[in-house]
Design a protein around this motif. Structure first.
Motif, short mmCIF file in Angstrom:
data_model
loop_
_atom_site.label_atom_id
_atom_site.label_comp_id
_atom_site.label_asym_id
_atom_site.label_seq_id
_atom_site.Cartn_x
_atom_site.Cartn_y
_atom_site.Cartn_z
N ASN A 162 -4.54 17.55 5.36
CA ASN A 162 -5.87 17.45 5.60
C ASN A 162 -6.36 16.30 4.41
OD1 ASN A 162 -8.00 18.60 7.28
ND2 ASN A 162 -8.12 20.56 6.17
N ALA A 163 -6.10 16.61 3.18
CA ALA A 163 -6.40 15.39 2.23
C ALA A 163 -5.81 14.10 2.56
CB ALA A 163 -5.97 15.91 0.77
N ASN A 164 -4.77 13.98 3.50
CA ASN A 164 -3.87 12.82 3.76
C ASN A 164 -4.64 12.15 5.06
OD1 ASN A 164 -2.18 11.19 2.41
ND2 ASN A 164 -0.64 11.60 4.32
N GLY A 165 -5.56 12.97 5.74
CA GLY A 165 -6.34 12.34 6.97
C GLY A 165 -5.39 12.74 8.25
N ASP A 166 -4.40 13.34 8.05
CA ASP A 166 -3.70 13.83 9.22
C ASP A 166 -4.24 15.45 9.72
OD1 ASP A 166 -1.85 11.54 8.92
OD2 ASP A 166 -0.55 12.78 7.53
N PHE A 167 -5.46 15.20 10.40
CA PHE A 167 -6.19 16.34 10.75
C PHE A 167 -5.59 17.26 11.84
CE2 PHE A 167 -9.41 13.33 8.97
CZ PHE A 167 -9.69 14.10 7.75
N ALA A 168 -4.97 16.58 12.85
CA ALA A 168 -4.46 17.05 14.03
C ALA A 168 -3.24 17.99 13.46
CB ALA A 168 -4.09 16.04 15.03
N ASP A 188 -8.13 35.68 2.92
CA ASP A 188 -7.01 34.71 3.23
C ASP A 188 -7.25 34.19 4.63
OD1 ASP A 188 -5.85 34.54 0.96
OD2 ASP A 188 -4.40 36.24 1.41
N ARG A 189 -7.64 35.17 5.64
CA ARG A 189 -8.03 34.67 7.09
C ARG A 189 -9.41 34.08 7.18
NH1 ARG A 189 -5.27 36.83 10.98
NH2 ARG A 189 -6.92 36.62 12.44
N ALA A 190 -10.33 34.43 6.26
CA ALA A 190 -11.64 33.55 6.37
C ALA A 190 -11.44 32.18 5.78
CB ALA A 190 -12.55 34.14 5.35
N ALA A 191 -10.73 32.03 4.86
CA ALA A 191 -10.24 30.75 4.18
C ALA A 191 -9.53 29.82 5.15
CB ALA A 191 -9.60 30.61 2.80
N THR A 192 -8.62 30.31 5.79
CA THR A 192 -7.80 29.76 6.73
C THR A 192 -8.63 29.41 8.23
OG1 THR A 192 -5.90 30.90 6.25
CG2 THR A 192 -5.70 29.89 8.22
N MET A 193 -9.48 30.34 8.53
CA MET A 193 -10.41 29.90 9.68
C MET A 193 -11.26 28.62 9.39
SD MET A 193 -11.52 33.66 10.77
CE MET A 193 -10.61 34.83 11.65
N THR A 194 -12.04 28.65 8.08
CA THR A 194 -12.51 27.51 7.52
C THR A 194 -12.03 26.23 7.62
OG1 THR A 194 -14.00 29.20 6.38
CG2 THR A 194 -14.22 26.72 5.83
N LEU A 195 -10.77 26.47 7.01
CA LEU A 195 -9.81 24.98 6.98
C LEU A 195 -9.60 24.70 8.63
CD1 LEU A 195 -7.72 25.97 3.87
CD2 LEU A 195 -9.55 24.01 4.08
N LEU A 196 -9.21 25.58 9.46
CA LEU A 196 -8.89 25.34 10.65
C LEU A 196 -10.15 24.71 11.40
CD1 LEU A 196 -7.09 25.48 13.13
CD2 LEU A 196 -7.49 27.86 13.55
N ALA A 197 -11.33 25.11 11.21
CA ALA A 197 -12.52 24.75 11.80
C ALA A 197 -12.76 23.33 11.40
CB ALA A 197 -13.68 25.47 11.79
N GLN A 198 -12.52 22.83 10.00
CA GLN A 198 -12.62 21.75 9.62
C GLN A 198 -11.87 20.70 9.97
OE1 GLN A 198 -11.68 21.31 5.42
NE2 GLN A 198 -13.60 20.39 5.02
N ASP A 205 -13.08 13.35 15.62
CA ASP A 205 -14.02 12.39 15.40
C ASP A 205 -15.47 13.11 15.17
OD1 ASP A 205 -11.96 10.35 15.51
OD2 ASP A 205 -12.27 10.11 17.65
N GLN A 206 -15.20 14.19 14.52
CA GLN A 206 -16.75 14.82 14.01
C GLN A 206 -17.32 15.20 15.38
OE1 GLN A 206 -18.42 13.27 10.45
NE2 GLN A 206 -16.57 11.87 10.00
N LYS A 207 -16.85 15.73 16.13
CA LYS A 207 -17.65 16.16 17.28
C LYS A 207 -17.31 17.62 17.28
CE LYS A 207 -17.16 11.99 19.98
NZ LYS A 207 -16.52 11.23 21.18
#
Length: 405
Positions: A162-168, A188-198, A205-207
């Motif tokens: 994520n930090a490297n820009g390799d979002f996919a 842990d599930r809530a944090a992972t869901m949030t990171l996955l959505a992000q 491309d922010q859609k």
């Protein structure tokens, strides 16, 4: 680890070479004894023969020469041949053994995890170079493949991607983690869901789409106060034109923030969402955006004034009427400054979400600390007033008059 491997390799080399040294000596001794036995046997046969003395002497001389030549061969030619073949074999076995040890250690040992841990420790102290970041990501992937039950390796890899820009790629990693996380691991599930959505949001491309939005809703059902999920949910709601939803999420986030630049930026986003709601014919009550302030006059009783020194520390604070003891707002004064009117507000919050605006009723405390420490101790003077509304508009007077036993 390297020194241990070198030590083991040295022991292995000694183990392989000792037989080479000792085998040469043993072989020479055996061959010499065999030559002597044959020489003695043929000498006895010659002595028992019917030949005359002159022939016997000639043949005995020939036997002596053969015996000397045989022993000389043992000492030179055979020994050289033995050394010529045995040393390369021993060296070859040593190289193969060390190479196999290193390869097997790389395959089954912890070299990869040790290097990954080393890079993680370095990253906590200084910023890694791009090649080091790439190496760390690769090593975390290897560690995750070797230990699929150890979620931490993949979690760290996803954060780095994520930090490297390799979002996919990061989204794929977080999706895999979510599959194996137990249902009872709600945080842990809530944090992972949030990171996955992000990750999916930025990979697209922010859609925004409904699946990303639903992930954040599910995360907030598990952990309602998750600040990152609240901010992201408001952003996706805004992108999906759910402006009232964006306001609701951002309101929860804003109320838990102090008067900071981040809160001011969030307020601008809230006002933009409010404009869209009003364009659609709706109304929004923004009275909650007025920051809570309580004005307090702090003074001393005659008894307290006679018992304290001008340099003694005074703490004036507000804490939740029911909830954790951490102050919602606090100011530090000295006795010499009293009497004094002060203002307690959200700007003095000590932690996110712990401010005056987030609690309807509070307890006000003014205390003179002889030790200078915020925790009350015997010999301190203080006064409390409770309950006080966080919307109180009148000046509240606190006169310090009680000696703590």
């Amino acid at each position: 680890m390297i020194w241990a491997l070198l030590l083991l390799s040295l022991l292995l080399l000694m183990f392989l070479l000792v037989p080479v040294w000792h085998r040469d000596k043993a072989d020479d001794l055996y061959q010499s004894e065999e030559n002597l036995r044959l020489y003695q046997e043929r000498t006895d046969e010659l002595a028992a023969s019917d030949l005359d003395e002159e022939q016997k002497q000639a043949l005995q001389l020939e036997l002596d020469r053969e015996f000397l030549a045989a022993n000389s061969g043992v000492a030179t030619g055979q020994k050289n041949a033995s050394v010529r073949y045995r040393w390369p074999v021993a060296a070859g076995l040593f190289v193969v053994s060390v190479g196999a040890t290193v390869l097997l250690y790389q395959q089954w040992g912890a070299a990869n995890e040790l290097r990954a841990t080393e890079l993680l420790e370095k990253a906590s102290q200084v910023e890694l170079t791009q090649p080091e970041r790439n190496e760390l990501i690769e090593r975390l992937a290897v560690a995750g493949d070797k230990q699929p039950d150890n979620i931490e390796w993949n979690y760290l890899r996803g954060r780095l991607l994520n930090a490297n820009g390799d979002f996919a790629q990061a989204a794929d990693v977080f999706a895999d983690i979510l599959v194996v996380l137990p249902q009872e691991a709600t945080a842990d599930r809530a944090a992972t869901m949030t990171l996955l959505a992000q990750a999916r949001f930025f990979a697209a491309d922010q859609k925004a789409d409904d699946s990303m939005y639903q992930l954040l809703k599910d995360a907030l059902e598990l952990t309602p106060g998750n600040r990152q999920a609240l901010g992201m949910a408001g952003m996706l709601a805004f992108e999906l034109k759910d402006y009232q939803g964006a306001i609701n999420y951002w309101r929860q986030l804003w109320l838990g923030m102090g008067d900071s630049p981040e809160a001011q930026m969030l307020a601008q986003g809230i006002l933009r969402a409010v404009e869209h709601v009003r364009e659609q014919g709706g109304e929004v009550d923004l009275s909650w955006m007025k920051r809570t302030e309580i004005k307090v006059l702090v003074d001393l009783s005659p008894a307290a004034k006679a018992a304290v020194d001008p340099a003694d520390t005074v703490f004036v604070l507000a804490r939740a009427l029911s909830g954790p003891p951490m102050p919602l707002a606090v100011q530090k004064l000295t006795v010499a400054q009293l009497p004094l009117v002060i203002t307690l507000s959200d700007a003095q919050a000590m932690a996110p979400g712990m401010n005056l605006s987030s609690h309807e009723q509070v307890t006000l405390v003014a205390r003179i600390s002889k030790s200078g420490q915020p925790m009350p101790q015997s010999g301190d003077w203080q006064i409390e007033q409770s309950p006080v509304s966080n919307h109180e508009e009148n000046l509240i007077k606190l006169t310090i008059s009680e000696l703590l036993p």
